[in-house]
Design a protein around this motif. Structure first.
Motif, PDB file in Angstrom:
ATOM      1  N   GLN A   2      -4.508   2.657  -5.036  1.00 47.62           N
ATOM      2  CA  GLN A   2      -5.300   1.741  -4.243  1.00 47.62           C
ATOM      3  C   GLN A   2      -6.359   2.487  -3.463  1.00 47.62           C
ATOM      4  O   GLN A   2      -6.213   3.645  -3.113  1.00 47.62           O
ATOM      5  CB  GLN A   2      -4.404   0.944  -3.289  1.00 47.62           C
ATOM      6  CG  GLN A   2      -3.825   1.771  -2.133  1.00 47.62           C
ATOM      7  CD  GLN A   2      -3.099   0.883  -1.146  1.00 47.62           C
ATOM      8  OE1 GLN A   2      -2.512  -0.113  -1.507  1.00 47.62           O
ATOM      9  NE2 GLN A   2      -3.155   1.238   0.113  1.00 47.62           N
ATOM     10  N   TYR A   6      -3.774   5.237   2.594  1.00 50.16           N
ATOM     11  CA  TYR A   6      -2.475   4.704   2.203  1.00 50.16           C
ATOM     12  C   TYR A   6      -1.389   5.753   2.373  1.00 50.16           C
ATOM     13  O   TYR A   6      -1.647   6.959   2.527  1.00 50.16           O
ATOM     14  CB  TYR A   6      -2.514   4.242   0.741  1.00 50.16           C
ATOM     15  CG  TYR A   6      -2.835   5.377  -0.222  1.00 50.16           C
ATOM     16  CD1 TYR A   6      -1.827   6.209  -0.706  1.00 50.16           C
ATOM     17  CD2 TYR A   6      -4.144   5.638  -0.608  1.00 50.16           C
ATOM     18  CE1 TYR A   6      -2.120   7.266  -1.549  1.00 50.16           C
ATOM     19  CE2 TYR A   6      -4.444   6.682  -1.451  1.00 50.16           C
ATOM     20  CZ  TYR A   6      -3.432   7.496  -1.918  1.00 50.16           C
ATOM     21  OH  TYR A   6      -3.726   8.557  -2.751  1.00 50.16           O
ATOM     22  N   GLY A  25      -0.848   1.032   4.566  1.00 48.06           N
ATOM     23  CA  GLY A  25      -2.256   1.082   4.229  1.00 48.06           C
ATOM     24  C   GLY A  25      -3.130   0.673   5.387  1.00 48.06           C
ATOM     25  O   GLY A  25      -2.639   0.253   6.443  1.00 48.06           O
ATOM     26  N   ALA A  30      -2.712  -4.864  -0.939  1.00 52.10           N
ATOM     27  CA  ALA A  30      -1.966  -3.783  -1.578  1.00 52.10           C
ATOM     28  C   ALA A  30      -2.216  -3.759  -3.075  1.00 52.10           C
ATOM     29  O   ALA A  30      -2.019  -4.768  -3.758  1.00 52.10           O
ATOM     30  CB  ALA A  30      -0.473  -3.932  -1.305  1.00 52.10           C
ATOM     31  N   ILE A  71      -3.186   3.704   9.532  1.00 52.10           N
ATOM     32  CA  ILE A  71      -2.506   2.846   8.569  1.00 52.10           C
ATOM     33  C   ILE A  71      -1.310   2.171   9.230  1.00 52.10           C
ATOM     34  O   ILE A  71      -0.840   2.597  10.283  1.00 52.10           O
ATOM     35  CB  ILE A  71      -2.032   3.638   7.333  1.00 52.10           C
ATOM     36  CG1 ILE A  71      -1.074   4.762   7.732  1.00 52.10           C
ATOM     37  CG2 ILE A  71      -3.217   4.211   6.577  1.00 52.10           C
ATOM     38  CD1 ILE A  71      -0.514   5.517   6.561  1.00 52.10           C
TER      39      ILE A  71
END
Length: 325
Positions: A2, A6, A25, A30, A71
């Protein structure tokens, strides 16, 4: 992997396979990777996206990008969309438990193992995107059995091509005690349950799905039935002539309900389909313009006026004549 920042906690499982235990994240979207260090991601662990789920970090491998303070855990009231890879074949028990803001899920055709209560309390999850053709076997029947509320399923055999869209209405079930034997009888309300049974060897049976509509007309709301009929007409894979006529008759009798829904969601492509398919007469079309104006959707109102004018320029005929328009 991604985009953005993250952190992924995962374990090695089987031969060159991986199970993701937890994800963090910097955005509520996601995208689960297909591989981790050369291992295919085939499973999401129990409680993977559940809020504040405990797990043993010391037993996990970690992939990360970005500082810890940028995150947060993907789950609970944070996660809004999730894209699962084609390699994934199983999601664990309570995997998305209490993901109260999860609205959209995209999956591949191999996902067939759905753990107990995997989508419990995911009431906003109303859109499912399946990356395969609608005539291919998939794990869709198992997913539908876990989601009893309204769900729209879109089949995407390629990234930019929608092959079919099907609406599965909500249903409820309850168990009543039968005295004095202390047995329990199962009671199901709503045609959404029958619609979810229309598969043969994991492949959609469109004839059975379309047959559900006739009974649904006696039990479901006009809003539900309009969605049911509209999706089938817009993407008519496997749609026979008799079923098509039934859907068209219903929509022509409930254009106000359908237009109100489409204008409310700013779905101009869908409105354009109604115009182009001659499912609206002049009065209906004028009502759509008024609804868009009242809703403050200026762009939609202008575009509908253009569609109406284009029909007039090409000599399109309405089902009725309205001298005062």
């Amino acid at each position: 992997m991604q985009g953005g920042k993250y952190r992924i906690y995962w374990r090695e499982t089987g031969e060159r396979e991986a199970c993701i235990v937890r994800m963090c994240g910097d955005s509520p979207y996601a995208v689960i990777p297909e591989t981790l260090r050369g291992r295919k991601v085939t499973r999401l662990a129990d409680y993977c996206f559940a809020k504040d789920a405990r797990f043993e970090k010391s037993r996990c491998l970690v992939e990360s990008s970005g500082a810890d303070d940028e995150i947060r855990e993907l789950g609970g009231a944070y996660l809004q969309e999730a894209v699962l890879p084609d390699s994934l074949s199983e999601v664990g028990n309570y995997c998305f438990y209490n993901c109260a803001k999860l609205e959209k899920l995209e999956i591949g055709s191999r996902l067939g193992g759905i753990g107990s209560d995997a989508f419990m309390n995911c009431q906003k999850l109303r859109r499912l995107f399946l990356r395969c053709g609608c005539m291919e076997p998939s794990g869709l029947p198992r997913i539908l059995s876990r989601i009893p509320w309204d769900l729209e399923v879109t089949f995407l055999p390629s990234p930019h091509r929608t092959e079919a869209v099907l609406f599965y209405p909500e249903y409820t079930e309850s168990y009543d005690e039968i005295a004095p034997a202390h047995l329990f009888g199962r009671s199901i309300s709503g045609e959404g349950f029958r619609a979810r049974q229309c598969f043969r060897d994991g492949v959609l049976d469109f004839a059975r799905y379309d047959a559900v509509f006739a009974q649904a007309c006696a039990e479901e709301t006009a809003e539900t039935l309009c969605r049911f009929a509209f999706d089938r007409l817009r993407f008519p894979v496997g749609l026979c002539g008799q079923a098509r006529e039934r859907y068209e008759r219903y929509l022509r009798a409930h254009t106000h309900t359908l237009l109100k829904e489409l204008v409310g969601s700013r779905a101009f492509d869908a409105v354009a389909f109604l115009y182009e398919s001659d499912l609206l007469d002049t009065k209906d079309a004028a009502e759509g313009i008024l609804l868009a104006s009242a809703a403050g959707w200026t762009e939609g109102s202008v575009c509908m006026q253009r569609l109406l004018q284009a029909r007039a320029d090409t000599g399109g005929k309405d089902r009725y004549a309205f001298d005062d328009f």
